[in-house]
Design a protein around this motif. Structure first.
Motif, PDB file in Angstrom:
ATOM      1  N   GLY A   1       0.775  -1.323   0.076  1.00  0.00           N
ATOM      2  CA  GLY A   1       0.149  -0.018  -0.015  1.00  0.00           C
ATOM      3  C   GLY A   1       0.721   1.306  -0.041  1.00  0.00           C
ATOM      4  N   VAL A   2       1.837   1.249   0.428  1.00  0.00           N
ATOM      5  CA  VAL A   2       2.961   2.276   0.678  1.00  0.00           C
ATOM      6  C   VAL A   2       3.554   2.450  -0.670  1.00  0.00           C
ATOM      7  CG1 VAL A   2       2.793   2.479   3.001  1.00  0.00           C
ATOM      8  CG2 VAL A   2       4.701   1.416   1.850  1.00  0.00           C
ATOM      9  N   ALA A   3       3.633   1.681  -1.499  1.00  0.00           N
ATOM     10  CA  ALA A   3       4.094   1.945  -2.898  1.00  0.00           C
ATOM     11  C   ALA A   3       3.619   3.100  -3.766  1.00  0.00           C
ATOM     12  CB  ALA A   3       3.878   0.677  -3.576  1.00  0.00           C
ATOM     13  N   ARG A   4       2.647   3.465  -3.322  1.00  0.00           N
ATOM     14  CA  ARG A   4       1.802   4.803  -4.058  1.00  0.00           C
ATOM     15  C   ARG A   4       2.717   6.028  -4.125  1.00  0.00           C
ATOM     16  NH1 ARG A   4      -3.804   4.572  -1.012  1.00  0.00           N
ATOM     17  NH2 ARG A   4      -3.136   2.452  -0.652  1.00  0.00           N
ATOM     18  N   PRO A   5       2.609   6.822  -5.054  1.00  0.00           N
ATOM     19  CA  PRO A   5       3.282   8.056  -5.066  1.00  0.00           C
ATOM     20  C   PRO A   5       3.293   8.934  -3.350  1.00  0.00           C
ATOM     21  CG  PRO A   5       1.929   8.121  -6.879  1.00  0.00           C
ATOM     22  CD  PRO A   5       1.578   7.007  -6.159  1.00  0.00           C
ATOM     23  N   ALA A   6       4.632   9.375  -3.419  1.00  0.00           N
ATOM     24  CA  ALA A   6       4.853   9.996  -2.336  1.00  0.00           C
ATOM     25  C   ALA A   6       3.869  11.123  -1.951  1.00  0.00           C
ATOM     26  CB  ALA A   6       6.377  10.874  -2.219  1.00  0.00           C
ATOM     27  N   GLY A   7       3.549  11.986  -2.802  1.00  0.00           N
ATOM     28  CA  GLY A   7       2.226  12.860  -2.701  1.00  0.00           C
ATOM     29  C   GLY A   7       1.005  12.348  -2.138  1.00  0.00           C
ATOM     30  N   GLU A   8       0.715  11.007  -2.579  1.00  0.00           N
ATOM     31  CA  GLU A   8      -0.506  10.499  -1.996  1.00  0.00           C
ATOM     32  C   GLU A   8      -0.509  10.268  -0.820  1.00  0.00           C
ATOM     33  OE1 GLU A   8      -2.285   7.475  -4.473  1.00  0.00           O
ATOM     34  OE2 GLU A   8      -1.637   8.240  -6.433  1.00  0.00           O
ATOM     35  N   ILE A   9       0.821   9.904  -0.450  1.00  0.00           N
ATOM     36  CA  ILE A   9       1.002   9.195   1.096  1.00  0.00           C
ATOM     37  C   ILE A   9       0.868  10.548   2.193  1.00  0.00           C
ATOM     38  CG2 ILE A   9       2.797   8.598   2.907  1.00  0.00           C
ATOM     39  CD1 ILE A   9       1.570   6.180   1.171  1.00  0.00           C
TER      40      ILE A   9
ATOM     41  N   ASP B   1       4.907   3.980   9.608  1.00  0.00           N
ATOM     42  CA  ASP B   1       5.889   2.933   9.741  1.00  0.00           C
ATOM     43  C   ASP B   1       6.355   2.162   8.604  1.00  0.00           C
ATOM     44  OD1 ASP B   1       7.597   1.491  12.042  1.00  0.00           O
ATOM     45  OD2 ASP B   1       6.306  -0.145  11.244  1.00  0.00           O
ATOM     46  N   ALA B   2       5.392   1.575   8.118  1.00  0.00           N
ATOM     47  CA  ALA B   2       5.541   1.042   6.812  1.00  0.00           C
ATOM     48  C   ALA B   2       6.252   1.798   5.836  1.00  0.00           C
ATOM     49  CB  ALA B   2       4.139   0.189   6.417  1.00  0.00           C
ATOM     50  N   TYR B   3       5.858   2.960   5.632  1.00  0.00           N
ATOM     51  CA  TYR B   3       6.365   3.692   4.620  1.00  0.00           C
ATOM     52  C   TYR B   3       7.792   3.943   4.776  1.00  0.00           C
ATOM     53  CZ  TYR B   3       6.426   7.709   1.397  1.00  0.00           C
ATOM     54  OH  TYR B   3       6.768   8.808   0.551  1.00  0.00           O
ATOM     55  N   VAL B   4       8.197   4.573   5.928  1.00  0.00           N
ATOM     56  CA  VAL B   4       9.781   4.758   6.029  1.00  0.00           C
ATOM     57  C   VAL B   4      10.678   3.307   5.860  1.00  0.00           C
ATOM     58  CG1 VAL B   4       9.406   6.599   7.332  1.00  0.00           C
ATOM     59  CG2 VAL B   4       9.629   4.637   8.737  1.00  0.00           C
ATOM     60  N   ARG B   5      10.205   2.216   6.355  1.00  0.00           N
ATOM     61  CA  ARG B   5      10.587   0.950   6.076  1.00  0.00           C
ATOM     62  C   ARG B   5      10.899   0.380   4.875  1.00  0.00           C
ATOM     63  NH1 ARG B   5      11.179  -1.639  11.274  1.00  0.00           N
ATOM     64  NH2 ARG B   5      10.140  -0.308  12.905  1.00  0.00           N
ATOM     65  N   VAL B   6       9.886   0.902   3.960  1.00  0.00           N
ATOM     66  CA  VAL B   6       9.830   0.236   2.445  1.00  0.00           C
ATOM     67  C   VAL B   6      10.678   1.481   1.552  1.00  0.00           C
ATOM     68  CG1 VAL B   6       8.206  -0.235   0.777  1.00  0.00           C
ATOM     69  CG2 VAL B   6       7.892  -1.110   2.937  1.00  0.00           C
ATOM     70  N   ARG B   7      10.235   2.661   1.698  1.00  0.00           N
ATOM     71  CA  ARG B   7      10.622   3.645   0.612  1.00  0.00           C
ATOM     72  C   ARG B   7      12.034   4.351   0.867  1.00  0.00           C
ATOM     73  NH1 ARG B   7       5.887   4.959  -2.170  1.00  0.00           N
ATOM     74  NH2 ARG B   7       7.457   6.000  -3.563  1.00  0.00           N
ATOM     75  N   THR B   8      12.734   4.855   0.125  1.00  0.00           N
ATOM     76  CA  THR B   8      14.010   5.316   0.119  1.00  0.00           C
ATOM     77  C   THR B   8      13.614   6.635   1.142  1.00  0.00           C
ATOM     78  OG1 THR B   8      14.070   6.720  -1.653  1.00  0.00           O
ATOM     79  CG2 THR B   8      14.770   4.384  -1.930  1.00  0.00           C
TER      80      THR B   8
ATOM     81  N   LEU C   1      16.658  10.101   7.104  1.00  0.00           N
ATOM     82  CA  LEU C   1      15.629  10.721   6.667  1.00  0.00           C
ATOM     83  C   LEU C   1      15.833  12.287   6.905  1.00  0.00           C
ATOM     84  CD1 LEU C   1      12.838  11.249   5.292  1.00  0.00           C
ATOM     85  CD2 LEU C   1      11.897  10.831   8.000  1.00  0.00           C
ATOM     86  N   VAL C   2      16.541  12.706   7.883  1.00  0.00           N
ATOM     87  CA  VAL C   2      16.845  13.783   8.457  1.00  0.00           C
ATOM     88  C   VAL C   2      17.737  14.551   7.327  1.00  0.00           C
ATOM     89  CG1 VAL C   2      18.302  15.525   9.973  1.00  0.00           C
ATOM     90  CG2 VAL C   2      16.683  13.676  10.965  1.00  0.00           C
ATOM     91  N   HIS C   3      18.752  13.914   6.856  1.00  0.00           N
ATOM     92  CA  HIS C   3      19.680  14.388   5.632  1.00  0.00           C
ATOM     93  C   HIS C   3      18.809  14.646   4.445  1.00  0.00           C
ATOM     94  CE1 HIS C   3      23.063  14.607   3.271  1.00  0.00           C
ATOM     95  NE2 HIS C   3      22.634  13.701   2.466  1.00  0.00           N
ATOM     96  N   ALA C   4      17.993  13.424   3.979  1.00  0.00           N
ATOM     97  CA  ALA C   4      17.158  13.570   2.888  1.00  0.00           C
ATOM     98  C   ALA C   4      16.146  14.859   2.886  1.00  0.00           C
ATOM     99  CB  ALA C   4      16.382  12.292   2.465  1.00  0.00           C
ATOM    100  N   LEU C   5      15.415  15.145   4.252  1.00  0.00           N
ATOM    101  CA  LEU C   5      14.699  16.243   4.197  1.00  0.00           C
ATOM    102  C   LEU C   5      15.572  17.514   3.996  1.00  0.00           C
ATOM    103  CD1 LEU C   5      12.753  15.050   7.201  1.00  0.00           C
ATOM    104  CD2 LEU C   5      11.745  15.664   5.027  1.00  0.00           C
ATOM    105  N   ARG C   6      16.816  17.607   4.635  1.00  0.00           N
ATOM    106  CA  ARG C   6      17.556  18.699   4.523  1.00  0.00           C
ATOM    107  C   ARG C   6      18.031  19.069   3.319  1.00  0.00           C
ATOM    108  NH1 ARG C   6      20.805  17.701  10.045  1.00  0.00           N
ATOM    109  NH2 ARG C   6      19.460  18.846  11.359  1.00  0.00           N
ATOM    110  N   VAL C   7      18.169  17.927   2.308  1.00  0.00           N
ATOM    111  CA  VAL C   7      18.870  17.830   0.891  1.00  0.00           C
ATOM    112  C   VAL C   7      17.542  18.437   0.063  1.00  0.00           C
ATOM    113  CG1 VAL C   7      19.450  16.801  -0.995  1.00  0.00           C
ATOM    114  CG2 VAL C   7      20.630  16.523   1.277  1.00  0.00           C
TER     115      VAL C   7
END
Length: 169
Positions: A88-96, A117-124, A158-164
């Motif tokens: 289910g979390v394979a949907r586009p990031a904006g939809e999440i 929880d599922a999202y951060v474990r599955v997606r980059t 995730l902190v790094h990805a958010l900052r970038v």
């Protein structure tokens, strides 16, 4: 269960298109029916149809997706519950992001937690960072909380990805 009997008949008659349509319809049934349906499909030798049903259910709206996963976990089908969330979390990031905002507006904190929880474990981490665009002020803390619950490494990535991506974390 009548639906499983219909499915067995459709499979026996080689009417796979109609069988698939029945599975799509079943994906929208109340979450409480999923564990019984799983057991009946397995008993009838239709394990592949159960996998198809899980795949179809993964496209449910986020609150219904989490409800189906919860019902499966409560019935001892933890692997199925986890699988449906991962799919289910394979949907586009904006939809999440939009789904989390909708759940937050309804005060559905537990569903947010399960979904993220599922999202951060599955997606980059980069994909996860893109999901906050709709409302960074509300979504960044929720996403970081989920990442911290997953692992310290997930949190820092995730902190790094958010900052970038230009979001303060």
């Amino acid at each position: 269960m009548e639906a499983v009997q219909r499915l067995v008949g459709l499979r026996r008659e080689g009417r796979s298109g109609e069988a698939h349509a029945l599975l799509v319809e079943a994906a929208y049934w109340p979450a409480a029916r999923f564990p019984l349906l799983a057991a009946e499909l397995q008993r009838a030798g239709l394990g592949a149809d159960w996998a198809t049903l899980l795949w179809e259910a993964a496209s449910l709206p986020a609150d219904r997706l989490v409800g189906a996963a919860d019902a499966l976990v409560a019935a001892g089908r933890t692997a199925d519950g986890e699988q449906i969330l991962r799919q289910g979390v394979a949907r586009p990031a904006g939809e999440i992001g939009e789904a989390v905002l909708a759940l937050a507006a309804e005060g559905r904190r537990r569903e947010i937690s399960a979904l993220l929880d599922a999202y951060v474990r599955v997606r980059t981490p980069e994909e996860a960072a893109r999901s906050v665009a709709a409302d960074p002020q509300q979504l960044v803390p929720l996403l970081l909380e989920a990442a911290q619950g997953a692992s310290d490494e997930c949190h820092w990535d995730l902190v790094h990805a958010l900052r970038v991506a230009g979001f303060s974390a």
